[in-house]
Design a protein around this motif. Structure first.
Motif, PDB file in Angstrom:
ATOM      1  N   VAL A  30       0.838  -1.194   0.000  1.00 31.13           N
ATOM      2  CA  VAL A  30       0.000   0.000   0.000  1.00 31.13           C
ATOM      3  C   VAL A  30       0.877   1.248   0.000  1.00 31.13           C
ATOM      4  N   THR A  31       0.548   2.207  -0.856  1.00 29.80           N
ATOM      5  CA  THR A  31       1.249   3.487  -0.923  1.00 29.80           C
ATOM      6  C   THR A  31       0.293   4.621  -0.571  1.00 29.80           C
ATOM      7  N   TRP A  32       0.722   5.482   0.343  1.00 21.87           N
ATOM      8  CA  TRP A  32      -0.052   6.656   0.793  1.00 21.87           C
ATOM      9  C   TRP A  32       0.483   7.867   0.037  1.00 21.87           C
ATOM     10  N   HIS A  33      -0.385   8.554  -0.696  1.00 19.76           N
ATOM     11  CA  HIS A  33       0.023   9.655  -1.574  1.00 19.76           C
ATOM     12  C   HIS A  33      -0.824  10.889  -1.240  1.00 19.76           C
ATOM     13  N   HIS A  34      -0.281  11.763  -0.377  1.00 22.43           N
ATOM     14  CA  HIS A  34      -1.029  12.945   0.067  1.00 22.43           C
ATOM     15  C   HIS A  34      -0.772  14.104  -0.881  1.00 22.43           C
ATOM     16  N   LEU A  35      -1.785  14.507  -1.616  1.00 21.41           N
ATOM     17  CA  LEU A  35      -1.605  15.486  -2.682  1.00 21.41           C
ATOM     18  C   LEU A  35      -1.119  16.839  -2.175  1.00 21.41           C
ATOM     19  N   GLU A  36      -1.683  17.311  -1.058  1.00 22.19           N
ATOM     20  CA  GLU A  36      -1.301  18.639  -0.566  1.00 22.19           C
ATOM     21  C   GLU A  36       0.152  18.689  -0.101  1.00 22.19           C
ATOM     22  N   SER A  37       0.698  17.550   0.302  1.00 17.08           N
ATOM     23  CA  SER A  37       2.105  17.502   0.685  1.00 17.08           C
ATOM     24  C   SER A  37       3.015  17.444  -0.537  1.00 17.08           C
ATOM     25  N   VAL A  38       2.610  16.667  -1.530  1.00 16.15           N
ATOM     26  CA  VAL A  38       3.421  16.498  -2.732  1.00 16.15           C
ATOM     27  C   VAL A  38       3.376  17.751  -3.608  1.00 16.15           C
ATOM     28  N   TYR A  39       2.214  18.414  -3.629  1.00 15.96           N
ATOM     29  CA  TYR A  39       2.029  19.590  -4.486  1.00 15.96           C
ATOM     30  C   TYR A  39       1.545  20.788  -3.676  1.00 15.96           C
ATOM     31  N   PRO A  40       2.384  21.323  -2.785  1.00 12.65           N
ATOM     32  CA  PRO A  40       1.954  22.474  -1.977  1.00 12.65           C
ATOM     33  C   PRO A  40       1.657  23.718  -2.816  1.00 12.65           C
ATOM     34  N   ASP A  41       2.248  23.772  -4.028  1.00 10.58           N
ATOM     35  CA  ASP A  41       1.990  24.907  -4.914  1.00 10.58           C
ATOM     36  C   ASP A  41       0.840  24.632  -5.876  1.00 10.58           C
ATOM     37  N   GLY A  42       0.243  23.440  -5.790  1.00  9.40           N
ATOM     38  CA  GLY A  42      -0.888  23.104  -6.652  1.00  9.40           C
ATOM     39  C   GLY A  42      -0.518  22.755  -8.077  1.00  9.40           C
ATOM     40  N   GLN A  43       0.779  22.652  -8.378  1.00  2.68           N
ATOM     41  CA  GLN A  43       1.225  22.342  -9.740  1.00  2.68           C
ATOM     42  C   GLN A  43       1.422  20.827  -9.881  1.00  2.68           C
ATOM     43  N   ILE A  44       0.406  20.160 -10.383  1.00  2.93           N
ATOM     44  CA  ILE A  44       0.404  18.698 -10.447  1.00  2.93           C
ATOM     45  C   ILE A  44       1.200  18.213 -11.659  1.00  2.93           C
ATOM     46  N   ASP A  45       2.054  17.231 -11.450  1.00  5.83           N
ATOM     47  CA  ASP A  45       2.880  16.644 -12.500  1.00  5.83           C
ATOM     48  C   ASP A  45       2.078  15.530 -13.182  1.00  5.83           C
ATOM     49  N   TYR A  68     -20.302  17.723   0.105  1.00  2.51           N
ATOM     50  CA  TYR A  68     -20.760  16.619  -0.737  1.00  2.51           C
ATOM     51  C   TYR A  68     -19.792  16.300  -1.873  1.00  2.51           C
ATOM     52  N   SER A  69     -18.548  16.676  -1.713  1.00 14.51           N
ATOM     53  CA  SER A  69     -17.550  16.363  -2.722  1.00 14.51           C
ATOM     54  C   SER A  69     -16.171  16.354  -2.067  1.00 14.51           C
ATOM     55  N   SER A  70     -15.137  16.397  -2.884  1.00 12.13           N
ATOM     56  CA  SER A  70     -13.759  16.322  -2.393  1.00 12.13           C
ATOM     57  C   SER A  70     -13.156  17.705  -2.233  1.00 12.13           C
ATOM     58  N   PRO A  71     -12.037  17.814  -1.497  1.00 15.44           N
ATOM     59  CA  PRO A  71     -11.278  19.066  -1.481  1.00 15.44           C
ATOM     60  C   PRO A  71     -10.841  19.452  -2.896  1.00 15.44           C
ATOM     61  N   ALA A  72     -10.557  20.730  -3.073  1.00 17.53           N
ATOM     62  CA  ALA A  72     -10.317  21.273  -4.412  1.00 17.53           C
ATOM     63  C   ALA A  72      -9.149  20.615  -5.137  1.00 17.53           C
ATOM     64  N   LEU A  73      -8.068  20.270  -4.419  1.00 17.42           N
ATOM     65  CA  LEU A  73      -6.893  19.741  -5.091  1.00 17.42           C
ATOM     66  C   LEU A  73      -7.162  18.383  -5.731  1.00 17.42           C
ATOM     67  N   LEU A  74      -8.033  17.586  -5.145  1.00 18.72           N
ATOM     68  CA  LEU A  74      -8.352  16.292  -5.747  1.00 18.72           C
ATOM     69  C   LEU A  74      -9.145  16.486  -7.040  1.00 18.72           C
ATOM     70  N   LYS A  75     -10.047  17.438  -7.053  1.00 23.97           N
ATOM     71  CA  LYS A  75     -10.767  17.743  -8.300  1.00 23.97           C
ATOM     72  C   LYS A  75      -9.788  18.237  -9.355  1.00 23.97           C
ATOM     73  N   GLN A  76      -8.844  19.067  -8.966  1.00 23.77           N
ATOM     74  CA  GLN A  76      -7.832  19.533  -9.908  1.00 23.77           C
ATOM     75  C   GLN A  76      -6.999  18.361 -10.420  1.00 23.77           C
ATOM     76  N   TRP A  77      -6.659  17.435  -9.535  1.00 23.58           N
ATOM     77  CA  TRP A  77      -5.912  16.233  -9.927  1.00 23.58           C
ATOM     78  C   TRP A  77      -6.664  15.473 -11.023  1.00 23.58           C
ATOM     79  N   GLN A  78      -7.978  15.303 -10.841  1.00 22.91           N
ATOM     80  CA  GLN A  78      -8.774  14.621 -11.857  1.00 22.91           C
ATOM     81  C   GLN A  78      -8.685  15.350 -13.202  1.00 22.91           C
TER      82      GLN A  78
END
Length: 234
Positions: A30-45, A68-78
């Motif tokens: 299992v791998t834990w991947h926290h988006l806000e830690s990996v992309y504090p500037d919001g620039q997703i690779d 009723y939805s996800s935090p903003a960064l996960l929507k941006q990730w999608q």
């Protein structure tokens, strides 16, 4: 099975729920991947994220259920990662056949999510966009794991949650009793390789023997029931 948990939480350090889930992770697979830690500037690779997805069999989105939805960064990730030609399109999806699930943290009791409850709609109704995403990507959608009002759970309920969470991450997608027993056997067998004391090793071996004995009894019972049903039909 290899599982990727894509966690989105803007204030992860302040969340007792997420801390408990992180501490409950299985030792392997299992791998834990926290988006806000990996992309504090919001620039997703995009390339890195797409290549990571290809390495896993089960993809989990884990987040607090904000409005009723996800935090903003996960929507941006999608938006950034699930592009045409990779996740969907005329040539198919490179995610096809992978399993997809949600782990949702609620601030109110889950029973409020129903007609007549304070929230008025079910979790299944409110997560339709994620179900549609999985369908478009040709992924297998798993039942959602809901964690409600974590801070009010008793110790026994937290223990149940730990087992449910580990199973959600690592057990095959099969609701049968046999699948659950096989999962517990694997956990016990892995414990047996963990440098336990002789007494603890004997305990593990005893528990494995009990599971095996119970399996034989259940198989006998299933065979008897099948015979009885056959006789009735005859």
């Amino acid at each position: 099975m290899q599982t990727l948990i894509i966690v989105s939480h803007p204030t992860l350090a302040d969340s007792n729920t997420q801390r408990f889930l992180w501490e409950s992770l299985p030792a392997e697979g299992v791998t834990w991947h926290h988006l806000e830690s990996v992309y504090p500037d919001g620039q997703i690779d995009r390339e890195a994220e797409q290549q990571q997805l290809l390495q896993y069999d089960r993809i989990i989105f884990q987040f607090p259920f904000y409005w009723y939805s996800s935090p903003a960064l996960l929507k941006q990730w999608q938006d950034v990662v699930l592009t045409e030609g990779f996740a969907y399109g005329s040539e198919g999806s490179r995610l096809a056949g992978k399993e997809f699930g949600l782990v949702l943290a609620l601030g109110v009791n889950e029973r409020e999510y129903q007609a007549g409850g304070r929230e008025g709609f079910t979790i299944s109704e409110l997560t339709r966009p994620f179900q549609a995403m999985a369908s478009k990507c040709s992924m297998v959608y798993l039942p959602t794991l809901v964690v409600s009002k974590f801070d009010y759970l008793s110790d026994s309920k937290k223990k149940e949650l730990l087992i449910s969470y580990q199973q959600y991450l690592s057990k095959e997608n099969d609701a049968s009793l046999t699948a659950s027993e096989n999962w517990f056997k694997l956990q016990l067998q892995s414990l047996g390789k963990a440098g336990l004391s002789e007494a603890d090793q004997q305990l593990v071996e005893h528990l494995l023997a009990v599971l095996e004995d119970n399996r034989e009894h259940l198989d006998d019972l299933a065979w008897t029931l099948a015979q009885m049903e056959g006789n009735q039909l005859g």
